[in-house]
Design a protein around this motif. Structure first.
Motif, PDB file in Angstrom:
ATOM      1  N   ILE A  60     -22.951   6.888 134.930  1.00 23.10           N
ATOM      2  CA  ILE A  60     -24.020   6.201 134.206  1.00 23.10           C
ATOM      3  C   ILE A  60     -23.563   4.812 133.773  1.00 23.10           C
ATOM      4  CG2 ILE A  60     -25.445   6.268 132.111  1.00 23.10           C
ATOM      5  CD1 ILE A  60     -25.403   9.371 132.446  1.00 23.10           C
ATOM      6  N   LYS A  61     -22.320   4.713 133.300  1.00 24.53           N
ATOM      7  CA  LYS A  61     -21.780   3.403 132.912  1.00 24.53           C
ATOM      8  C   LYS A  61     -21.777   2.445 134.096  1.00 24.53           C
ATOM      9  CE  LYS A  61     -18.680   4.780 129.132  1.00 24.53           C
ATOM     10  NZ  LYS A  61     -17.261   5.015 128.774  1.00 24.53           N
ATOM     11  N   LYS A  62     -21.400   2.953 135.259  1.00 28.32           N
ATOM     12  CA  LYS A  62     -21.378   2.091 136.453  1.00 28.32           C
ATOM     13  C   LYS A  62     -22.775   1.581 136.775  1.00 28.32           C
ATOM     14  CE  LYS A  62     -17.442   2.647 139.398  1.00 28.32           C
ATOM     15  NZ  LYS A  62     -17.004   2.748 140.783  1.00 28.32           N
ATOM     16  N   ARG A  63     -23.758   2.454 136.667  1.00 28.35           N
ATOM     17  CA  ARG A  63     -25.136   2.047 136.965  1.00 28.35           C
ATOM     18  C   ARG A  63     -25.615   0.992 135.978  1.00 28.35           C
ATOM     19  NH1 ARG A  63     -27.032   8.359 137.823  1.00 28.35           N
ATOM     20  NH2 ARG A  63     -26.055   8.625 139.876  1.00 28.35           N
ATOM     21  N   ILE A  64     -25.305   1.176 134.705  1.00 30.78           N
ATOM     22  CA  ILE A  64     -25.728   0.219 133.684  1.00 30.78           C
ATOM     23  C   ILE A  64     -24.998  -1.113 133.873  1.00 30.78           C
ATOM     24  CG2 ILE A  64     -25.679  -0.266 131.199  1.00 30.78           C
ATOM     25  CD1 ILE A  64     -26.003   2.872 130.900  1.00 30.78           C
ATOM     26  N   ASN A  65     -23.692  -1.050 134.124  1.00 30.77           N
ATOM     27  CA  ASN A  65     -22.923  -2.274 134.346  1.00 30.77           C
ATOM     28  C   ASN A  65     -23.375  -2.989 135.616  1.00 30.77           C
ATOM     29  OD1 ASN A  65     -21.419  -1.779 132.052  1.00 30.77           O
ATOM     30  ND2 ASN A  65     -19.728  -0.806 133.143  1.00 30.77           N
TER      31      ASN A  65
ATOM     32  N   LYS B 172     -32.101  17.933 125.778  1.00 31.69           N
ATOM     33  CA  LYS B 172     -32.330  16.524 125.419  1.00 31.69           C
ATOM     34  C   LYS B 172     -31.341  16.029 124.357  1.00 31.69           C
ATOM     35  CE  LYS B 172     -35.745  15.668 122.600  1.00 31.69           C
ATOM     36  NZ  LYS B 172     -35.141  15.060 121.378  1.00 31.69           N
ATOM     37  N   ASP B 173     -31.181  16.772 123.287  1.00 41.45           N
ATOM     38  CA  ASP B 173     -30.331  16.310 122.186  1.00 41.45           C
ATOM     39  C   ASP B 173     -28.875  16.188 122.622  1.00 41.45           C
ATOM     40  OD1 ASP B 173     -32.544  16.197 120.585  1.00 41.45           O
ATOM     41  OD2 ASP B 173     -32.167  18.102 119.559  1.00 41.45           O
ATOM     42  N   ASP B 174     -28.406  17.139 123.433  1.00 43.20           N
ATOM     43  CA  ASP B 174     -27.022  17.075 123.922  1.00 43.20           C
ATOM     44  C   ASP B 174     -26.803  15.861 124.814  1.00 43.20           C
ATOM     45  OD1 ASP B 174     -26.362  19.370 122.556  1.00 43.20           O
ATOM     46  OD2 ASP B 174     -26.618  20.706 124.282  1.00 43.20           O
ATOM     47  N   ILE B 175     -27.782  15.571 125.674  1.00 39.31           N
ATOM     48  CA  ILE B 175     -27.652  14.412 126.573  1.00 39.31           C
ATOM     49  C   ILE B 175     -27.690  13.120 125.760  1.00 39.31           C
ATOM     50  CG2 ILE B 175     -28.652  13.159 128.524  1.00 39.31           C
ATOM     51  CD1 ILE B 175     -27.471  15.911 129.268  1.00 39.31           C
ATOM     52  N   ASN B 176     -28.580  13.060 124.780  1.00 40.06           N
ATOM     53  CA  ASN B 176     -28.631  11.874 123.917  1.00 40.06           C
ATOM     54  C   ASN B 176     -27.313  11.649 123.190  1.00 40.06           C
ATOM     55  OD1 ASN B 176     -31.200  10.922 124.488  1.00 40.06           O
ATOM     56  ND2 ASN B 176     -32.190  12.166 122.907  1.00 40.06           N
ATOM     57  N   GLN B 177     -26.706  12.749 122.753  1.00 38.20           N
ATOM     58  CA  GLN B 177     -25.411  12.647 122.075  1.00 38.20           C
ATOM     59  C   GLN B 177     -24.341  12.140 123.047  1.00 38.20           C
ATOM     60  OE1 GLN B 177     -24.304  16.206 119.970  1.00 38.20           O
ATOM     61  NE2 GLN B 177     -22.325  15.395 119.333  1.00 38.20           N
ATOM     62  N   LEU B 178     -24.388  12.632 124.291  1.00 40.13           N
ATOM     63  CA  LEU B 178     -23.433  12.207 125.319  1.00 40.13           C
ATOM     64  C   LEU B 178     -23.557  10.700 125.584  1.00 40.13           C
ATOM     65  CD1 LEU B 178     -21.363  13.032 127.573  1.00 40.13           C
ATOM     66  CD2 LEU B 178     -23.338  13.321 129.082  1.00 40.13           C
ATOM     67  N   LEU B 179     -24.804  10.204 125.590  1.00 41.37           N
ATOM     68  CA  LEU B 179     -25.049   8.800 125.920  1.00 41.37           C
ATOM     69  C   LEU B 179     -24.951   7.867 124.726  1.00 41.37           C
ATOM     70  CD1 LEU B 179     -28.107   9.144 128.377  1.00 41.37           C
ATOM     71  CD2 LEU B 179     -25.672   9.052 128.919  1.00 41.37           C
ATOM     72  N   TYR B 180     -24.760   8.420 123.549  1.00 37.34           N
ATOM     73  CA  TYR B 180     -24.754   7.597 122.334  1.00 37.34           C
ATOM     74  C   TYR B 180     -23.646   6.546 122.375  1.00 37.34           C
ATOM     75  CZ  TYR B 180     -25.798   6.428 117.498  1.00 37.34           C
ATOM     76  OH  TYR B 180     -26.189   5.754 116.365  1.00 37.34           O
ATOM     77  N   SER B 181     -22.524   6.897 123.001  1.00 38.50           N
ATOM     78  CA  SER B 181     -21.397   5.956 123.060  1.00 38.50           C
ATOM     79  C   SER B 181     -21.734   4.712 123.884  1.00 38.50           C
ATOM     80  CB  SER B 181     -20.165   6.652 123.666  1.00 38.50           C
ATOM     81  OG  SER B 181     -20.435   7.077 124.994  1.00 38.50           O
ATOM     82  N   ILE B 182     -22.743   4.815 124.743  1.00 33.00           N
ATOM     83  CA  ILE B 182     -23.157   3.673 125.566  1.00 33.00           C
ATOM     84  C   ILE B 182     -24.276   2.886 124.889  1.00 33.00           C
ATOM     85  CG2 ILE B 182     -24.106   2.956 127.798  1.00 33.00           C
ATOM     86  CD1 ILE B 182     -22.993   5.524 129.007  1.00 33.00           C
ATOM     87  N   PHE B 183     -25.285   3.585 124.383  1.00 33.88           N
ATOM     88  CA  PHE B 183     -26.509   2.926 123.907  1.00 33.88           C
ATOM     89  C   PHE B 183     -26.589   2.780 122.388  1.00 33.88           C
ATOM     90  CE2 PHE B 183     -27.578   4.696 128.059  1.00 33.88           C
ATOM     91  CZ  PHE B 183     -28.226   3.621 128.657  1.00 33.88           C
TER      92      PHE B 183
ATOM     93  N   THR C  35     -27.922   4.617 120.369  1.00 35.87           N
ATOM     94  CA  THR C  35     -29.204   5.130 119.896  1.00 35.87           C
ATOM     95  C   THR C  35     -29.636   6.249 120.833  1.00 35.87           C
ATOM     96  OG1 THR C  35     -31.464   4.514 119.248  1.00 35.87           O
ATOM     97  CG2 THR C  35     -30.617   3.542 121.269  1.00 35.87           C
ATOM     98  N   GLU C  36     -30.707   6.956 120.472  1.00 37.98           N
ATOM     99  CA  GLU C  36     -31.198   8.015 121.343  1.00 37.98           C
ATOM    100  C   GLU C  36     -31.914   7.401 122.551  1.00 37.98           C
ATOM    101  OE1 GLU C  36     -33.548  10.911 119.296  1.00 37.98           O
ATOM    102  OE2 GLU C  36     -31.768  11.911 118.492  1.00 37.98           O
ATOM    103  N   VAL C  37     -31.658   7.949 123.728  1.00 34.98           N
ATOM    104  CA  VAL C  37     -32.242   7.421 124.967  1.00 34.98           C
ATOM    105  C   VAL C  37     -33.535   8.152 125.308  1.00 34.98           C
ATOM    106  CG1 VAL C  37     -31.906   7.119 127.450  1.00 34.98           C
ATOM    107  CG2 VAL C  37     -30.004   6.688 125.873  1.00 34.98           C
ATOM    108  N   PHE C  38     -33.497   9.468 125.330  1.00 34.99           N
ATOM    109  CA  PHE C  38     -34.635  10.264 125.809  1.00 34.99           C
ATOM    110  C   PHE C  38     -35.434  10.863 124.655  1.00 34.99           C
ATOM    111  CE2 PHE C  38     -31.488  10.563 129.312  1.00 34.99           C
ATOM    112  CZ  PHE C  38     -32.240   9.947 130.307  1.00 34.99           C
ATOM    113  N   SER C  39     -36.752  10.740 124.756  1.00 38.71           N
ATOM    114  CA  SER C  39     -37.648  11.371 123.793  1.00 38.71           C
ATOM    115  C   SER C  39     -38.869  11.882 124.562  1.00 38.71           C
ATOM    116  CB  SER C  39     -38.079  10.372 122.717  1.00 38.71           C
ATOM    117  OG  SER C  39     -38.747   9.267 123.307  1.00 38.71           O
ATOM    118  N   PHE C  40     -39.653  12.728 123.932  1.00 36.12           N
ATOM    119  CA  PHE C  40     -40.847  13.259 124.591  1.00 36.12           C
ATOM    120  C   PHE C  40     -42.097  12.637 123.975  1.00 36.12           C
ATOM    121  CE2 PHE C  40     -37.906  16.086 126.451  1.00 36.12           C
ATOM    122  CZ  PHE C  40     -38.509  16.593 127.596  1.00 36.12           C
ATOM    123  N   LYS C  41     -43.013  12.183 124.838  1.00 29.99           N
ATOM    124  CA  LYS C  41     -44.244  11.521 124.400  1.00 29.99           C
ATOM    125  C   LYS C  41     -45.450  12.202 125.030  1.00 29.99           C
ATOM    126  CE  LYS C  41     -42.768   6.837 123.358  1.00 29.99           C
ATOM    127  NZ  LYS C  41     -43.183   5.425 123.479  1.00 29.99           N
ATOM    128  N   VAL C  42     -46.592  12.010 124.392  1.00 28.19           N
ATOM    129  CA  VAL C  42     -47.839  12.575 124.912  1.00 28.19           C
ATOM    130  C   VAL C  42     -48.308  11.772 126.120  1.00 28.19           C
ATOM    131  CG1 VAL C  42     -50.271  13.026 124.370  1.00 28.19           C
ATOM    132  CG2 VAL C  42     -48.510  13.462 122.654  1.00 28.19           C
TER     133      VAL C  42
END
Length: 371
Positions: free
Chosen positions: A86-91, A131-142, A144-151
């Protein structure tokens, strides 16, 4: 081909670096080589009229992976390995934007969405629960929370009422990107020869001899950046994967804006110029789509049209304007293959459908291998 003295002297003599493939990787490799070796003579060979493969044929998603894709990757790779991907893709995306600028790319940050079929409870519940586990995993990069659910507010039908939203996903104009890259490369005096296919290569201690469909010549170093076509140059870790795409004619008052993933990312669509661009369906017939032949199949094109009618544009009349396909490079692992193949031959291939995200970075890494 009956070449003149002038043609051989100007284009095919004293070549320091030859790059096979004028796509995202090849052009970025050339830019980095020119930066490292300003006086070097660099030649790019391209078998197509325009860059073949996927660079001018992709959907233009500036993305780093949907929630379901990241969950699936964690089943096959360690957390550290997935985070590194993921870091490689963002970079890589950041490098692309820095290299060309957002205006040249027509970069738009409308966000990304993952839709779930009404019938797919398993995938939907998996994404909700992880979702929460993935957001926690990505927190070191962003941070903030990346994924949320919307209507669902785009009027899509036959999907779950909520979809997954990612505010960090964007879209670009693929044609503008490649045009800007080509302009930048050629402005530096790097030569590109189109409609030139490498048929054979041989190597001695000091150089690589290339036989093409038009002429033979010698280069000091060779960089292979042909991605989905890498197997044709004896790089077995890469399998071709065809991706079929269609685009509608302009639609009045099109309200859909963003990049959208459906069915674990096997289908993807977006808005562009008041049209819907839709691609995917490789999972309907993996064997047939493992090919370097461009073209469409009835089973996939029918499915794409059905998705437009039943899910994406259920209450809107539309017409299909164009259909095409691109060739990606995939393999058992998600990481790209960037390595030295022999003393004077190097490769940067197997982008796994993430060419927009990592192509600039892989091109730079390929150039950095060369001494």
């Amino acid at each position: 081909m009956n070449l003149s003295y002038w043609e051989i002297k100007t284009w095919l003599t004293n070549i320091d670096f030859t790059i096979v493939g004028s796509g995202i990787v090849g052009l970025n490799c050339a830019l980095q080589l020119k930066k490292r070796f300003p006086k070097a003579k660099i030649l790019i060979l391209e078998k197509g009229m325009l860059p073949q493969g996927a660079s001018t044929k992709n959907a233009g998603f500036a993305c780093f992976g949907s929630l379901s894709e990241i969950i699936d990757d964690l089943k096959k790779h360690s957390e550290d390995a997935v985070l590194e991907l993921i870091k490689k893709r963002i970079n890589g995306l950041q490098l692309l934007r820095e290299t060309l600028g957002d205006n040249a790319l027509d970069y738009q940050n409308f966000g990304g969405y993952e839709l779930f079929l009404e019938s797919d409870d398993t995938l939907y519940n998996s994404c909700l629960s992880n979702k929460d586990d993935i957001n926690q995993l990505l927190y070191s990069i962003f941070n903030t929370e990346v994924f949320s659910f919307k209507v669902n507010n785009f009027g899509f039908k036959n999907i779950k009422p909520n979809y997954c939203y990612n505010p960090f996903e964007g879209q670009i104009d693929t044609g503008k990107m490649m045009n800007a890259l080509l302009d930048k490369v050629q402005s530096l005096g790097i030569k590109i020869l189109n409609n030139t296919k490498v048929e054979e290569l041989s190597e001695d201690s000091n150089a690589v001899k290339l036989k093409t469909n038009h002429f033979d010549f010698t280069t000091k170093k060779l960089c292979i950046a042909t991605n989905g076509f890498a197997k044709q140059l004896n790089i077995p870790e890469v399998k071709p994967a065809r991706a079929q795409v269609l685009i509608t004619k302009p639609i009045d008052n099109l309200h859909i804006k963003g990049t959208f993933h459906l069915d674990e990312g096997y289908y993807y669509f977006r808005n562009i110029d008041n049209r819907i661009l839709l691609g995917g369906g490789r999972n309907l017939d993996f064997q047939t789509e493992e090919t370097t032949e461009f073209g469409q199949t009835e089973i996939i094109q029918n499915k794409l049209e059905d998705l437009l009618k039943t899910i994406i544009l259920p209450n809107t009349s539309f017409e299909i304007d164009q259909r095409w396909s691109g060739i990606m490079g995939v393999g058992k692992q998600k990481n790209a293959v960037v390595k030295q193949l022999s003393k004077n031959v190097f490769c940067g291939v197997r982008l796994g459908g993430m060419g927009i995200a990592i192509g600039s970075l892989i091109g730079k890494e390929l150039a950095d291998l060369v001494e």
